[in-house]
Design an enzyme around this catalytic site. Structure first.
Site, mmCIF file in Angstrom:
data_model
loop_
_atom_site.group_PDB
_atom_site.id
_atom_site.type_symbol
_atom_site.label_atom_id
_atom_site.label_comp_id
_atom_site.label_asym_id
_atom_site.label_seq_id
_atom_site.Cartn_x
_atom_site.Cartn_y
_atom_site.Cartn_z
ATOM 1 N N TYR A 22 65.544 7.383 47.721
ATOM 2 C CA TYR A 22 66.974 7.942 48.063
ATOM 3 C C TYR A 22 66.700 9.168 49.121
ATOM 4 C CZ TYR A 22 71.597 9.644 46.860
ATOM 5 O OH TYR A 22 72.973 10.380 46.999
ATOM 6 N N TYR A 176 74.183 5.752 35.885
ATOM 7 C CA TYR A 176 73.259 6.646 36.211
ATOM 8 C C TYR A 176 73.716 8.113 35.999
ATOM 9 C CZ TYR A 176 70.242 9.955 38.374
ATOM 10 O OH TYR A 176 69.434 11.192 38.932
ATOM 11 N N HIS A 177 74.822 8.531 36.702
ATOM 12 C CA HIS A 177 75.467 9.943 36.464
ATOM 13 C C HIS A 177 75.965 9.908 35.080
ATOM 14 C CE1 HIS A 177 75.041 9.334 40.910
ATOM 15 N NE2 HIS A 177 74.598 10.537 40.820
ATOM 16 N N LYS A 542 84.112 26.299 40.779
ATOM 17 C CA LYS A 542 83.109 25.511 41.337
ATOM 18 C C LYS A 542 83.667 25.216 43.021
ATOM 19 C CE LYS A 542 80.742 22.413 40.441
ATOM 20 N NZ LYS A 542 79.079 22.319 40.863
ATOM 21 N N ASP A 546 80.822 20.217 46.071
ATOM 22 C CA ASP A 546 79.948 19.922 45.144
ATOM 23 C C ASP A 546 80.894 19.526 43.881
ATOM 24 O OD1 ASP A 546 77.730 19.670 43.274
ATOM 25 O OD2 ASP A 546 77.858 21.676 42.820
ATOM 26 N N HIS A 548 79.359 18.082 41.051
ATOM 27 C CA HIS A 548 78.220 18.132 39.738
ATOM 28 C C HIS A 548 78.759 19.299 38.750
ATOM 29 C CE1 HIS A 548 75.933 15.638 42.485
ATOM 30 N NE2 HIS A 548 75.229 14.998 41.470
#
Length: 674
Positions: A22, A176-177, A542, A546, A548
């Protein structure tokens, strides 16, 4: 007693999975060079990482893109960039995975247009576009529009692809996340399959969708899963998902063709478990996690991409990516893994665990259905709360020592790592000039195109969005007209509006445990609040693009558990919004979370905005993936504390916050928690 004969190797060796890394950074030209280098080293497919402005539909010169251009992926502003990205790479022959969601229709349109520029037969294009918007509301945060229009766009990509580029995987349901956000294996299965059902049900209700096209649509859905360190459980998870998917496809959608019933999945192994401390240990973690998804032949991944050992530190260098690639090649070509049938078949231990996972996943899927389906469960905050709670349980298990993480809470003694010596500190740093150069390329594109053709293409896009027409043909026309990413995203924002997802922190049960250390912190929080005349209030922000938010959420939950009043409004706040909230909420401290590498630029802007509202002296702390030389610069510039992934003791962080507040108000900071 009779002896059991060893299993004989298969007559022919199985083909290995697609081997990917990736990657993408800085610019289309730099990423193209990286891709061609990796292909020359034996990589068999591409996996493209896009930067945050591209993922969220902004051009490189948009104010929200400041500091984010080229940091976590390649910036793609127009077809000019897409053509450069794949220069000398024949797309008709390549298998390309693109990790893109909210802007998936646009990036797929650019890819198709770039292939057409190459003279390719687009019906032969092979690859995957992730196109899973639901998990963006829950974990990664690069959504733009509300759920309903976003799911419609997801469906548009699928129906267009099934008809026009039939070898393409138009949706990669991405659990996945979800695991990165705290999902247990049971939750990962349940939420991924519930997402697939939500999208397929939306397709099923479309006019003209007959049984044959529905079956083809089911057959083109793929999955992108996570593999954690408990590799036996991960083997069982994949066998459970395969069995459940077969039943869903047969019973809910009437699929009978065995080829269309395959559970097709790719994998990246777990990044949540990679550590900054003793980062060299990440190599064995990665190998074991990979084993969990290639060991069972009947549930083997069809594509694998591995993180590099140093991704908890920053961007991996080309050599680090090569090491990651070689891990896969050793597994595929040096071992005898691909010479045998499924060695797990017939194991009562495996069968029992698979059945246990299926039962748990079915129960959680029923809970989602009771919420009104996955879309409603996202909008109500149900799934997000469940993920935050699971992640909280994991963090508390690490704090208590019930969950051992080597180098973090056990076996912490270490020698300095020679892997991190040298002028680069063991990571790749994106050149600060990358943003300005991308803006210059963007301006060149704007100056050289036909304005009338751009206006006409955007009018067609706007009309398609408003009417319900499939968005792909209009998007491809926009690509050829050299429309930019920001113009595409801005036009759809006009039609669909924007969305802010629930944070998930409000429903998490706190105060259940913590021991004497946390009780001492609670006492200090209360006593300090009493001394200042009101409860201590913490703003968690935040800034930037981003999304996450896992770390920010865990700090928010822990701070509330420690007795702080917490203000947290989720992701993608501008520095001005953060400063305004700090003023209006009367906070004692600001905690910022930045994981995209844009900490220096964003911190500078936040401090400027705080000064503009009269809060220049308000203490600020910062957490993220921050190299030590940057951390030193930030502390020298007045940031009170800098935390990185190695700082896993949340009780100690809470104690630090009290120290910072006390010192700022002239109180004795030396009094420690009991």
């Amino acid at each position: 007693m009779s002896e059991t004969k060893p299993a004989a190797p298969a007559a022919t060796r199985d083909k290995p999975w697609l081997i990917r890394t990736y990657s993408g950074h800085s610019s289309a030209a730099a990423s193209n060079a990286l891709y061609r280098g990796n292909l020359a080293k034996g990589q068999t497919g591409l996996s493209v990482a896009f930067d945050l402005p591209t993922q969220t539909g902004y051009d490189a010169d948009h104010p929200l893109a400041r500091g984010e251009v080229g940091k976590v992926g390649v910036p793609i502003s127009s077809i000019d960039d897409m053509a450069t990205l794949f220069d000398q790479i024949p797309l008709e022959q390549m298998n390309t995975s693109m990790t893109i969601n909210a802007t998936a229709p646009w990036l797929l349109a650019l890819y198709i247009a770039a292939a057409e520029r190459q003279g390719a037969d687009t019906a032969k294009l092979q690859g995957t576009v992730q196109n899973d918007i639901i998990k963006e509301y829950l974990s990664r945060g690069t959504y733009i529009f509300p759920p309903a229009p976003s799911i419609r766009l997801t469906g548009d990509v699928i129906t267009y692809s099934v008809d026009e580029i039939p070898k393409w995987n138009p949706m990669n349901v991405c659990s996945y996340h979800l695991q990165e956000a705290g999902a247990t294996p049971t939750q990962e299965i349940a939420y991924a399959l519930s997402t697939a059902i939500t999208i397929l049900d939306e397709l099923k209700g479309r006019p003209g969708m007959d049984e044959a096209e529905m079956a083809r649509s089911v057959g083109r859905i793929s999955f992108f899963v996570n593999a954690g360190i408990r590799f036996i459980e991960e083997c069982c998870k994949m066998r459970a998902m395969a069995a459940m998917w077969d039943r869903i496809a047969r019973e809910r959608y009437g699929v009978t063709d065995e080829k269309l019933l395959r559970f097709r999945y790719g994998v990246q192994v777990n990044s949540l478990g990679l550590t900054e401390a003793q980062a060299e240990n990440n190599v064995q973690r990665i190998v074991l996690e990979m084993l969990g998804v290639v060991l069972s032949k009947n549930a083997r991944a069809r594509a694998v991409q591995l993180p590099a050992w140093n991704e908890a530190l920053g961007l991996p260098r080309p050599w680090d990516q090569q090491w990651s690639l070689r891990v896969q090649q050793v597994m595929a070509f040096e071992t005898d893994l691909l010479e045998y049938g499924d060695i797990l078949d017939g194991s009562p231990v495996i069968e029992a665990k698979v059945n246990d996972l299926i039962a748990g996943a079915e129960a959680e899927m029923a809970a989602v259905a009771n919420e009104g389906g996955m879309t409603r469960a996202v909008e109500s905050g149900y799934v997000k709360r469940r993920l935050v709670e699971s992640h909280t349980n994991r963090m508390r298990a690490i704090e208590s020592g019930d969950l051992t993480i080597v180098g973090i809470n056990k076996y912490t003694e270490t020698h300095p790592s020679p892997l991190m010596t040298g002028s680069d500190g063991g990571i790749l740093k994106v050149d600060a000039s990358a943003e300005g150069e991308q803006i210059a390329r963007l301006e060149k594109t704007r100056s050289q195109r036909d304005p009338a053709a751009v206006a006409e293409a955007l009018d067609r896009l706007r009309a398609a969005a408003a009417s319900g027409e499939n968005i792909l043909p209009a998007s491809i026309a926009c690509a050829h007209a050299r429309v930019t990413t920001g113009e595409w995203g801005g036009t759809l924002r006009e039609v669909f509006g924007e969305y802010r997802a629930p944070t998930g922190i409000d429903g998490v049960i706190v105060g259940r445990a913590g021991g004497a250390r946390l009780e001492g912190v609670r006492r200090r929080v209360k006593e300090t609040g009493d001394a200042l005349g009101r409860p201590l209030r913490l703003l968690i922000g935040k800034p930037g693009l981003d999304g996450h938010s896992n770390g920010a959420e865990q700090i928010a939950v822990k701070a509330r558990d420690a007795g702080f009043e917490v203000v947290y409004d989720g992701i993608r706040l501008s520095p001005k919004q953060i400063a305004t909230a700090a003023l209006e909420e009367g906070v004692h401290l600001i905690g910022l979370s930045v994981l995209s590498g844009s900490h220096l630029e964003l911190m500078e802007e936040v401090r400027r905005e705080l000064a503009a509202v009269g809060l220049a002296g308000l203490p600020v702390i910062l957490g993220g993936i921050i190299p030590e030389d940057d951390a030193f610069h930030l502390r020298e510039g007045g940031v009170a504390r800098v935390y990185t992934p190695k700082d896993a003791d949340l009780n100690a962080i809470m104690d630090d916050l009290v120290d910072v507040i006390r010192a700022h108000h002239g109180l004795d900071p030396s009094e420690q928690a009991a």
